[in-house]
Design an enzyme around this catalytic site. Structure first.
Site, PDB file in Angstrom:
ATOM      1  N   LYS A  22       0.730  -1.313  -0.213  1.00  0.00           N
ATOM      2  CA  LYS A  22       0.043  -0.177   0.020  1.00  0.00           C
ATOM      3  C   LYS A  22       0.813   1.166  -0.135  1.00  0.00           C
ATOM      4  O   LYS A  22       0.581   2.020  -0.687  1.00  0.00           O
ATOM      5  CB  LYS A  22      -0.946  -0.089   1.343  1.00  0.00           C
ATOM      6  CG  LYS A  22      -1.429   1.367   1.631  1.00  0.00           C
ATOM      7  CD  LYS A  22      -2.413   1.469   3.018  1.00  0.00           C
ATOM      8  CE  LYS A  22      -1.648   1.706   3.952  1.00  0.00           C
ATOM      9  NZ  LYS A  22      -1.493   3.029   4.331  1.00  0.00           N
ATOM     10  N   ASN A  23       1.907   1.158   0.828  1.00  0.00           N
ATOM     11  CA  ASN A  23       2.708   2.734   1.156  1.00  0.00           C
ATOM     12  C   ASN A  23       3.745   2.586  -0.164  1.00  0.00           C
ATOM     13  O   ASN A  23       4.459   3.778  -0.019  1.00  0.00           O
ATOM     14  CB  ASN A  23       3.358   2.554   2.285  1.00  0.00           C
ATOM     15  CG  ASN A  23       2.359   2.721   3.447  1.00  0.00           C
ATOM     16  OD1 ASN A  23       1.087   2.962   3.341  1.00  0.00           O
ATOM     17  ND2 ASN A  23       2.741   2.380   4.631  1.00  0.00           N
ATOM     18  N   CYS A 124      -4.263  13.028  12.494  1.00  0.00           N
ATOM     19  CA  CYS A 124      -4.897  11.867  12.610  1.00  0.00           C
ATOM     20  C   CYS A 124      -4.860  10.980  13.998  1.00  0.00           C
ATOM     21  O   CYS A 124      -4.197  11.944  14.860  1.00  0.00           O
ATOM     22  CB  CYS A 124      -4.324  10.959  11.422  1.00  0.00           C
ATOM     23  SG  CYS A 124      -3.060   9.993  11.682  1.00  0.00           S
ATOM     24  N   ARG A 129       1.167  14.804  12.767  1.00  0.00           N
ATOM     25  CA  ARG A 129       1.635  14.468  11.400  1.00  0.00           C
ATOM     26  C   ARG A 129       1.537  15.711  10.622  1.00  0.00           C
ATOM     27  O   ARG A 129       1.014  15.744   9.532  1.00  0.00           O
ATOM     28  CB  ARG A 129       0.822  13.535  10.633  1.00  0.00           C
ATOM     29  CG  ARG A 129       0.864  12.196  11.431  1.00  0.00           C
ATOM     30  CD  ARG A 129       0.281  11.245  10.776  1.00  0.00           C
ATOM     31  NE  ARG A 129       0.616  10.231   9.875  1.00  0.00           N
ATOM     32  CZ  ARG A 129       0.429   9.231   9.133  1.00  0.00           C
ATOM     33  NH1 ARG A 129      -0.973   8.919   9.585  1.00  0.00           N
ATOM     34  NH2 ARG A 129       1.230   8.873   8.246  1.00  0.00           N
ATOM     35  N   ASP A 314       5.274   0.459  11.874  1.00  0.00           N
ATOM     36  CA  ASP A 314       3.763   0.137  11.377  1.00  0.00           C
ATOM     37  C   ASP A 314       3.649  -1.455  11.936  1.00  0.00           C
ATOM     38  O   ASP A 314       2.592  -1.935  11.558  1.00  0.00           O
ATOM     39  CB  ASP A 314       3.733   0.137   9.849  1.00  0.00           C
ATOM     40  CG  ASP A 314       3.621   1.688   9.395  1.00  0.00           C
ATOM     41  OD1 ASP A 314       3.543   1.728   8.450  1.00  0.00           O
ATOM     42  OD2 ASP A 314       3.287   2.268  10.347  1.00  0.00           O
ATOM     43  N   ARG A 407      -8.368  -0.588   4.722  1.00  0.00           N
ATOM     44  CA  ARG A 407      -7.412   0.407   4.128  1.00  0.00           C
ATOM     45  C   ARG A 407      -6.049  -0.281   3.829  1.00  0.00           C
ATOM     46  O   ARG A 407      -5.575   0.174   2.776  1.00  0.00           O
ATOM     47  CB  ARG A 407      -7.224   1.505   5.135  1.00  0.00           C
ATOM     48  CG  ARG A 407      -8.551   2.377   5.463  1.00  0.00           C
ATOM     49  CD  ARG A 407      -8.185   3.707   6.161  1.00  0.00           C
ATOM     50  NE  ARG A 407      -7.239   4.470   5.363  1.00  0.00           N
ATOM     51  CZ  ARG A 407      -6.946   5.633   5.713  1.00  0.00           C
ATOM     52  NH1 ARG A 407      -7.416   6.356   6.774  1.00  0.00           N
ATOM     53  NH2 ARG A 407      -6.027   6.263   4.963  1.00  0.00           N
TER      54      ARG A 407
HETATM   55  C1  EPZ Z   1       4.376   7.037   6.103  1.00  0.00           C
HETATM   56  O1  EPZ Z   1       3.722   8.162   6.820  1.00  0.00           O
HETATM   57  C2  EPZ Z   1       3.437   5.726   6.106  1.00  0.00           C
HETATM   58  N1  EPZ Z   1       2.038   6.150   5.434  1.00  0.00           N
HETATM   59  C3  EPZ Z   1       3.242   5.361   7.621  1.00  0.00           C
HETATM   60  O2  EPZ Z   1       2.205   4.250   7.498  1.00  0.00           O
HETATM   61  C4  EPZ Z   1       4.447   5.206   8.292  1.00  0.00           C
HETATM   62  O3  EPZ Z   1       4.049   4.759   9.723  1.00  0.00           O
HETATM   63  C5  EPZ Z   1       5.454   6.255   8.230  1.00  0.00           C
HETATM   64  O4  EPZ Z   1       5.620   6.640   7.038  1.00  0.00           O
HETATM   65  C6  EPZ Z   1       6.500   6.102   9.028  1.00  0.00           C
HETATM   66  O5  EPZ Z   1       7.279   5.020   8.397  1.00  0.00           O
HETATM   67  C7  EPZ Z   1       2.300   5.988   4.087  1.00  0.00           C
HETATM   68  O6  EPZ Z   1       3.430   5.496   3.525  1.00  0.00           O
HETATM   69  C8  EPZ Z   1       1.277   6.185   3.262  1.00  0.00           C
HETATM   70  P1  EPZ Z   1       6.851  10.321   7.970  1.00  0.00           P
HETATM   71  P2  EPZ Z   1       4.450   9.557   6.696  1.00  0.00           P
HETATM   72  O7  EPZ Z   1       6.573  11.590   7.136  1.00  0.00           O
HETATM   73  O8  EPZ Z   1       5.138   9.569   5.449  1.00  0.00           O
HETATM   74  C9  EPZ Z   1       6.807  13.799  11.366  1.00  0.00           C
HETATM   75  C10 EPZ Z   1       0.138   3.047   7.625  1.00  0.00           C
HETATM   76  O9  EPZ Z   1      -0.250   2.245   8.740  1.00  0.00           O
HETATM   77  N2  EPZ Z   1       6.981  14.620  10.212  1.00  0.00           N
HETATM   78  O10 EPZ Z   1       7.801   9.484   7.938  1.00  0.00           O
HETATM   79  O11 EPZ Z   1       3.297  10.508   7.017  1.00  0.00           O
HETATM   80  C11 EPZ Z   1       5.561  13.103  11.627  1.00  0.00           C
HETATM   81  O12 EPZ Z   1       4.673  13.627  12.394  1.00  0.00           O
HETATM   82  C12 EPZ Z   1       0.816   4.222   7.827  1.00  0.00           C
HETATM   83  O13 EPZ Z   1       0.473   2.503   6.571  1.00  0.00           O
HETATM   84  C13 EPZ Z   1       7.089  15.937  10.527  1.00  0.00           C
HETATM   85  O14 EPZ Z   1       7.037  16.418  11.754  1.00  0.00           O
HETATM   86  O15 EPZ Z   1       5.455   9.318   8.025  1.00  0.00           O
HETATM   87  C14 EPZ Z   1       6.199  11.475  12.324  1.00  0.00           C
HETATM   88  O16 EPZ Z   1       6.370  11.937  13.766  1.00  0.00           O
HETATM   89  C15 EPZ Z   1       0.638   4.965   9.241  1.00  0.00           C
HETATM   90  N3  EPZ Z   1       7.005  16.871   9.616  1.00  0.00           N
HETATM   91  C16 EPZ Z   1       7.424  11.340  11.657  1.00  0.00           C
HETATM   92  O17 EPZ Z   1       7.702  12.720  11.148  1.00  0.00           O
HETATM   93  C17 EPZ Z   1       6.784  16.421   8.196  1.00  0.00           C
HETATM   94  O18 EPZ Z   1       6.757  17.284   7.226  1.00  0.00           O
HETATM   95  C18 EPZ Z   1       7.705  10.401  10.509  1.00  0.00           C
HETATM   96  O19 EPZ Z   1       6.610  10.677   9.569  1.00  0.00           O
HETATM   97  C19 EPZ Z   1       6.591  15.035   7.949  1.00  0.00           C
HETATM   98  C20 EPZ Z   1       6.570  14.179   8.931  1.00  0.00           C
END
Ligand code: EPZ
Length: 432
Positions: A22-23, A124, A129, A314, A407
């Site tokens: 999915k990701n 969320c 996020r 995850d 999802r």
């Molecule tokens: C991706 O989310 C995945 N989703 C998430 O999977 C996964 O948990 C996550 O990566 C971490 O591996 C998809 O790929 C669709 P991040 P993403 O940006 O990209 C902070 C699932 O269950 N951050 O790596 O949103 C953020 O708040 C989902 O399939 C900022 O602060 O994750 C988090 O604390 C859940 N500012 C950390 O970084 C930003 O601009 C990591 O987030 C971006 C992120």
């Protein structure tokens, strides 16, 4: 809303085919916006998030042809995407609030059209996020970003400019978005502190197949030399390591034996090591992984979530569920999201012994038995943890709000039933 009913106590044995990730699929779909030619994606999973992304792209003007396929021994979808010309550059609130990954249209639309209006995704269940890393990076590439009425108004005069970006934090989403922005930018972009998740490598491989020039794939420094135009390509989506890891726990928690067909061992090194340390027998083949916990006494292990190749956030909820049935104590530390223990209150209702300290860590002590109960799903991965607990709990467990599971897990009850689980989906309104 559908429910899933499980009667615990079955030892799971057999084979489960792992679907496309999915990701990976979500950014791959948005990469098709970067060209006016056809991008064909195979091994696509049948998930509600994929349908949601397809709806958004249709709204932007993408023509999508859908085919039923049969890949590596299991049914899958093939989608052909073609955006001859975008008819809209807006990702409306109604789409983005349902699926935050809609924000992957930002990089491509800015790169190809120099403009995008994107509803801010908002928080969320698992955390705030924010998108600050996405937006500050695009500003460094020359984009003007304004936030008004809950929308991001992004635009750039001419092309985005290649530049040297050091991400302030490791972000999967920001790495994908900026990668897609950089491939059509003018000049060279260097991304330091880039995320290294396998799904990002899959995206980079598609972009290079479309004519992009990306180096450093799989490392934390990505170098992209912008090109004028990208062409169509055909690409097979990488196997879903989180789905594979989730079913690996299903084998371990029921003390069964499951072969995960199409799973890629290199994408799961850390979780597989934890299983081995617990006492599970793990066999890594080229395109499958055998998880054998028959007759094993498992001992608790400490886990801490980190960016890839560390332990994936995850899989935290699923492994926490596994620790409920292990001997001794396990410390589970969540370092990626600020609120990712929502499975805990529901597991406590099933007789678990868990103590959460603040937001970041939980101490889990193994218990002799769990008891089935009606439980509530809150987010995708926490929901799977409830399914796992239900597989071993005494009696019946009913998991509500199953839409969370749909999802990210394709044919979940069919896959579990095929290895012996006593599980059924109760369609809304079918209850006796
Ligand atoms: C991706 O989310 C995945 N989703 C998430 O999977 C996964 O948990 C996550 O990566 C971490 O591996 C998809 O790929 C669709 P991040 P993403 O940006 O990209 C902070 C699932 O269950 N951050 O790596 O949103 C953020 O708040 C989902 O399939 C900022 O602060 O994750 C988090 O604390 C859940 N500012 C950390 O970084 C930003 O601009 C990591 O987030 C971006 C992120």
């Amino acid at each position: 809303m559908d429910k899933i009913k499980i009667r615990g106590g079955k030892v799971l044995e057999g084979k489960i085919h792992i679907s496309g990730a999915k990701n990976a699929a979500l950014p791959l779909i948005c990469a098709s916006l970067l060209t006016d030619e056809t991008v064909t994606l195979t091994n696509m999973p049948m998930l509600s998030d994929i349908k949601a992304m397809n709806l958004l792209l249709t709204q932007l003007g993408t023509q999508i042809d859908e085919f039923d396929d049969f890949i590596d021994g299991h049914p899958a979808k093939t989608y052909a995407y073609r955006t001859k010309e975008a008819v809209s550059l807006i990702a409306p609130y109604d789409y983005v609030r349902k699926m935050r990954a809609s924000y992957y249209v930002l990089g491509p639309l800015l790169a190809r059209y120099g403009k995008c209006e994107l509803s801010l995704p908002g928080g969320c269940a698992i955390g705030a996020r924010p998108m600050d890393i996405h937006l500050s990076s695009l500003e460094q590439m020359g984009a003007k970003i304004e936030i008004k009425n809950g929308y991001i108004f992004a635009d750039v005069k001419g092309r985005l400019k290649g530049t040297h970006i050091i991400f302030p934090g490791v972000s999967v989403g920001a790495t994908c978005n900026i990668l897609m922005a950089a491939v059509l930018a003018e000049g060279r972009t260097v991304l330091e502190n880039a995320a290294k998740e396998p799904e990002i490598g899959d995206l980079a491989n598609l972009l290079n197949a479309m004519g992009a020039k990306i180096e450093g794939i799989g490392t934390s420094v990505l170098t992209i030399d912008g090109v004028e135009k990208l062409h169509g390509a055909k690409h097979k989506v990488i196997a879903d390591r989180i789905e594979a890891g989730s079913y690996a726990v299903a084998a371990a928690i029921t003390r069964g034996k499951i072969e995960l067909i199409n799973a890629l061992p290199w994408t799961l090194k850390r979780p597989l090591q934890v299983l081995k340390d617990m006492g599970v027998r793990v066999t890594e083949n080229e395109n499958s992984i055998v998880i054998d916990a028959k007759g094993c006494t498992l001992t608790g292990q400490d886990i801490m979530t980190e960016p890839f190749p560390g332990f994936p956030t995850d899989l935290q909820a699923q492994f926490l569920a596994l620790m409920l049935t292990a001997e001794g104590a396990s410390m589970v530390t969540e370092t990626i999201f600020e609120n990712r223990f929502m499975h805990v209150p529901e597991l406590l209702r099933m007789g678990a012994n868990i103590n959460v300290h603040g937001h970041a860590s939980a101490i889990v002590r193994g218990v002799k038995k769990l008891s089935g109960a009606p439980v509530m799903a809150t987010d995708l991965r926490a929901s799977f943890a409830l399914i796992l607990a239900g597989l071993v709990a005494e009696g019946e467990t009913t998991v509500n709000r199953v839409y969370h599971l749909d999802r990210g897990y394709e044919k979940l009850e069919e896959k579990l039933k095929s290895v012996g689980a006593d599980i059924e989906r109760i369609k809304e309104g079918d209850e006796e």
